[in-house]
Design an enzyme around this catalytic site. Structure first.
Site, short mmCIF file in Angstrom:
data_model
loop_
_atom_site.label_atom_id
_atom_site.label_comp_id
_atom_site.label_asym_id
_atom_site.label_seq_id
_atom_site.Cartn_x
_atom_site.Cartn_y
_atom_site.Cartn_z
N GLU A 1 -92.88 -29.36 -29.69
CA GLU A 1 -92.85 -30.48 -28.47
C GLU A 1 -94.19 -30.57 -27.58
O GLU A 1 -94.09 -30.07 -26.16
CB GLU A 1 -91.97 -31.70 -28.18
CG GLU A 1 -91.50 -31.38 -29.81
CD GLU A 1 -91.40 -32.57 -30.50
OE1 GLU A 1 -92.31 -33.71 -30.61
OE2 GLU A 1 -90.95 -32.68 -31.74
N LYS B 1 -82.90 -21.89 -23.15
CA LYS B 1 -83.50 -21.32 -22.21
C LYS B 1 -84.10 -22.81 -21.28
O LYS B 1 -84.98 -22.82 -22.48
CB LYS B 1 -84.41 -20.11 -22.65
CG LYS B 1 -85.59 -19.97 -22.16
CD LYS B 1 -85.58 -19.95 -20.06
CE LYS B 1 -87.25 -19.83 -19.68
NZ LYS B 1 -86.46 -20.47 -18.47
N GLU C 1 -103.58 -34.15 -19.57
CA GLU C 1 -102.46 -35.11 -19.31
C GLU C 1 -102.12 -35.20 -18.08
O GLU C 1 -102.01 -34.21 -17.28
CB GLU C 1 -101.47 -34.38 -19.49
CG GLU C 1 -100.05 -34.67 -19.96
CD GLU C 1 -99.38 -33.89 -20.21
OE1 GLU C 1 -98.78 -32.25 -19.92
OE2 GLU C 1 -98.16 -34.63 -20.97
N CYS D 1 -93.34 -36.84 -21.65
CA CYS D 1 -94.42 -36.98 -21.90
C CYS D 1 -95.23 -37.76 -22.85
O CYS D 1 -95.91 -38.08 -22.77
CB CYS D 1 -93.91 -35.54 -23.91
SG CYS D 1 -92.55 -35.86 -24.34
P1 NAP Z 1 -93.67 -25.41 -19.76
O1 NAP Z 1 -94.42 -25.21 -17.96
O2 NAP Z 1 -94.05 -25.05 -20.29
O3 NAP Z 1 -91.85 -24.66 -19.59
C1 NAP Z 1 -91.37 -25.30 -20.74
C2 NAP Z 1 -90.68 -23.80 -21.12
O4 NAP Z 1 -91.04 -22.75 -21.30
C3 NAP Z 1 -90.01 -24.06 -19.65
O5 NAP Z 1 -88.45 -23.36 -19.99
C4 NAP Z 1 -90.21 -22.59 -18.83
O6 NAP Z 1 -89.76 -22.02 -19.32
C5 NAP Z 1 -90.55 -21.92 -20.54
N1 NAP Z 1 -91.54 -21.21 -20.72
C6 NAP Z 1 -92.39 -20.42 -19.67
N2 NAP Z 1 -93.84 -19.22 -19.93
C7 NAP Z 1 -92.73 -18.59 -21.39
C8 NAP Z 1 -93.23 -17.36 -22.05
N3 NAP Z 1 -93.70 -16.78 -22.27
N4 NAP Z 1 -91.93 -17.52 -23.11
C9 NAP Z 1 -91.15 -18.64 -23.88
N5 NAP Z 1 -91.11 -19.48 -22.53
C10 NAP Z 1 -91.92 -20.01 -21.82
O7 NAP Z 1 -93.25 -26.75 -19.65
P2 NAP Z 1 -93.26 -27.94 -18.32
O8 NAP Z 1 -94.21 -27.98 -17.58
O9 NAP Z 1 -91.51 -27.88 -18.13
O10 NAP Z 1 -92.99 -29.36 -18.71
C11 NAP Z 1 -93.81 -29.71 -18.84
C12 NAP Z 1 -94.61 -30.23 -19.65
O11 NAP Z 1 -94.01 -30.68 -21.20
C13 NAP Z 1 -95.83 -30.95 -19.88
O12 NAP Z 1 -96.72 -30.86 -20.51
C14 NAP Z 1 -94.87 -32.03 -21.24
O13 NAP Z 1 -96.01 -33.20 -22.07
C15 NAP Z 1 -94.30 -31.57 -22.03
N6 NAP Z 1 -92.84 -32.32 -22.34
C16 NAP Z 1 -93.49 -32.56 -23.98
C17 NAP Z 1 -92.45 -33.76 -24.68
C18 NAP Z 1 -92.58 -33.91 -25.99
O14 NAP Z 1 -91.62 -34.49 -26.85
N7 NAP Z 1 -94.27 -33.59 -26.67
C19 NAP Z 1 -91.37 -33.97 -23.41
C20 NAP Z 1 -91.57 -33.81 -22.72
C21 NAP Z 1 -92.29 -32.66 -21.64
P3 NAP Z 1 -89.92 -21.89 -16.46
O15 NAP Z 1 -89.72 -22.87 -16.57
O16 NAP Z 1 -89.19 -20.66 -16.15
O17 NAP Z 1 -91.03 -21.40 -16.90
#
Ligand code: NAP
Ligand code: MG
Length: 478
Positions: free
Chosen positions: A246, A171, A381, A280
């Site tokens: 992650e 996804k 963050e 991240c």
């Molecule tokens: P996010 O809002 O948490 O979304 C991540 C994924 O989860 C997207 O595909 C999102 O889909 C999906 N999602 C949303 N609601 C969900 C639910 N209820 N059930 C299952 N999946 C769901 O994160 P983001 O804003 O895209 O990314 C930024 C964050 O990622 C930051 O906090 C960053 O630090 C973190 N990050 C961490 C790492 C690491 O390796 N530690 C690497 C990169 C990024 P939709 O887009 O369709 O909402």
């Protein structure tokens, strides 16, 4: 119009609805993708479930061969893929190329490990019994990916997971499904059997939710925010599904009085402003020893002023747009909060002006000093191009402040004193530490956060363990 990929075929969503994907640099429509629902996700999970046994039965060497073929095909198509990635995500084309290459590299890495997966043999009490330690795949895995690195973060899950013998439903993030889908199509051209790898585009609240709740899914590999990560873990708890999470980070960088200032300045600039700060792993808090703080700040300010903000497709672009308007507003709010609490902006602190910026989500690289450490810019963050700079008296103070955070993803220290460097490396509460280097990662080294930055590891041979169950078998021989 782009399609999803289910059971080895390009398909539309069952409802026929689509989502429009826009370029964050100029608001142009890039393409449309199917707007999948719970039904589409369920169908893909069923397909992956049915494909599992045959894929498990496929020899490791064959699985490795397919991934090697896929990495070749992806490199052959890297220009097309990188261009699409820049258009949907915003990052400078040069960085998009790096991301595609990183994905190919990760495939190679795990393809290379395929024939090296080992269990064990254990002699038991007497000669009549011995134990075997077996490794077996889990089954259907869900891979849920964010928008900041839509391709490489997918590779971190697919490569070890497929080599281990699992099947997948991916996804992608709602706003970055296009390059990921193309990549998956190429993986099929490389020889993946039907059903082994499926991608369903659509919202997290429906497609994502189905993946985390469906009983046929045995493991979730999730990268994203800590907020959604918590939901994934809660849903997984019901059936004790395996999870790798992650999540967010707020990496500290400490520069001691004997550090190599010029190298550290470059690392801070790249480490903070790469991917427009939407990473991240990124230098998100800078702690400078008093003795070198003025010189460091002066040099970093000069560097930040030279960073050219442009459409990622434009010649010479060093910083692209932010990914979305909400992302930019969040960073603006964090900067405003710091300023309200007394911070001084050294450079940036605003949107760039001019016709070329009007339709995109651009923001200037920003440095702030005189920080009240209770500010959001330190406590939360910051997912954008803004860096708070703090001064410290000694290493104890620096480490105490560095570790005083809910996140523990990466950290770095700059010093020529080997004892001090290793002491800090042990004390930092983070999954990755750089000594005289920053924010560079390797497939060979396990990666994953401490504290609220996550659970489990990607990369390294460790990632394979997170996609397999270990079981013991006792064999009576007499
Ligand atoms: P996010 O809002 O948490 O979304 C991540 C994924 O989860 C997207 O595909 C999102 O889909 C999906 N999602 C949303 N609601 C969900 C639910 N209820 N059930 C299952 N999946 C769901 O994160 P983001 O804003 O895209 O990314 C930024 C964050 O990622 C930051 O906090 C960053 O630090 C973190 N990050 C961490 C790492 C690491 O390796 N530690 C690497 C990169 C990024 P939709 O887009 O369709 O909402
Ligand atoms: Mg989000």
């Amino acid at each position: 119009m782009a399609q999803m990929f289910v059971n080895g075929e390009s398909v539309d969503s069952i409802s026929g609805e689509v989502t429009e994907i826009y370029n964050p640099a100029n608001g142009d429509l890039v393409d449309t993708v199917p707007k999948g629902t719970k039904d589409d996700a369920r169908q893909a999970i069923d397909v992956a479930y049915d494909a599992f046994q045959a894929w498990w039965d496929t020899p490791f060497s064959k699985r490795g061969e397919i991934l090697f073929n896929a990495s070749h095909l992806i490199r052959e198509n890297e220009k097309e893929l990188a261009t699409l990635l820049t258009k949907e995500q915003g990052k400078p084309l040069r960085e998009a190329f790096l991301e595609i290459q990183r994905f190919a590299h990760t495939l190679d890495h795990y393809a290379g490990l395929a024939k090296n997966i080992r269990g064990g043999y254990v002699p038991l009490l007497d000669a009549s019994r011995h134990g075997l330690i077996l490794k077996r795949p889990l089954g259907v895995c869900g891979a849920i990916i964010p928008w900041n690195f839509p391709v490489s973060l997918m590779g971190n899950k697919l490569a070890p997971g497929l080599i281990a013998g699992n099947t997948f439903v991916v996804k992608p993030a709602g706003t970055t499904p296009l390059t990921a889908t193309k990549v998956i199509e190429l993986m099929f051209k490389a020889g993946l059997p039907k059903g082994v790898l499926n991608i369903v585009t659509g919202p997290g609240s429906t497609v994502g939710q189905e993946i985390i709740e469906n009983s046929k899914v045995r493991k979730i590999g999730f990268t994203g925010s800590t907020e959604i990560g918590r939901k994934v873990m809660e849903a997984a708890a019901r059936e004790i599904k395996r999870v790798t999470l992650e999540l967010g980070g707020s990496d500290p960088m400490i520069v001691c009085e004997d550090g190599d200032i010029d190298k550290a300045v470059s690392a801070a600039s790249v480490g903070r402003f790469f991917n427009c700060g939407q990473a991240c792993l990124a230098v998100k808090r800078l702690y400078l020893f008093e003795q070198i703080a003025d010189e460091f700040i002066e040099k970093l300010t000069v560097k930040a002023k030279k960073l050219r903000v442009k459409d990622g497709m434009a010649e010479g672009a060093m910083i692209g747009p932010m990914h979305s308007t909400s992302q930019r507003e969040e960073v603006e709010m964090q900067i405003q909060d710091a300023v309200d609490k007394g911070a001084r902006i050294l450079v940036g602190g605003k949107r760039p002006e001019g016709a070329e910026y009007e339709k995109g989500y651009f923001y200037m690289p920003t440095l702030l000093t005189d920080i009240d450490e209770s500010s959001k810019i330190v406590q939360e963050e910051v997912f954008g191009p803004a860096l708070p700079i703090m001064r410290v008296g000694d290493l104890d103070e620096a480490l105490a402040k560095a570790n005083n955070h809910i996140y523990g993803l990466g950290s770095s220290i700059w010093t020529r004193d080997i004892n001090r460097a290793h002491f800090a490396a042990e004390r930092f509460e983070s999954g990755y530490t750089w000594i005289n280097s920053a924010q560079i990662i390797f497939d060979q080294l396990p990666f994953g956060g401490f504290k609220q930055s996550g659970l489990g590891k990607e990369h390294g041979s460790e990632a394979l363990d997170y996609y397999m169950e270990t079981k013991s078998v006792v064999v009576a021989t007499s």
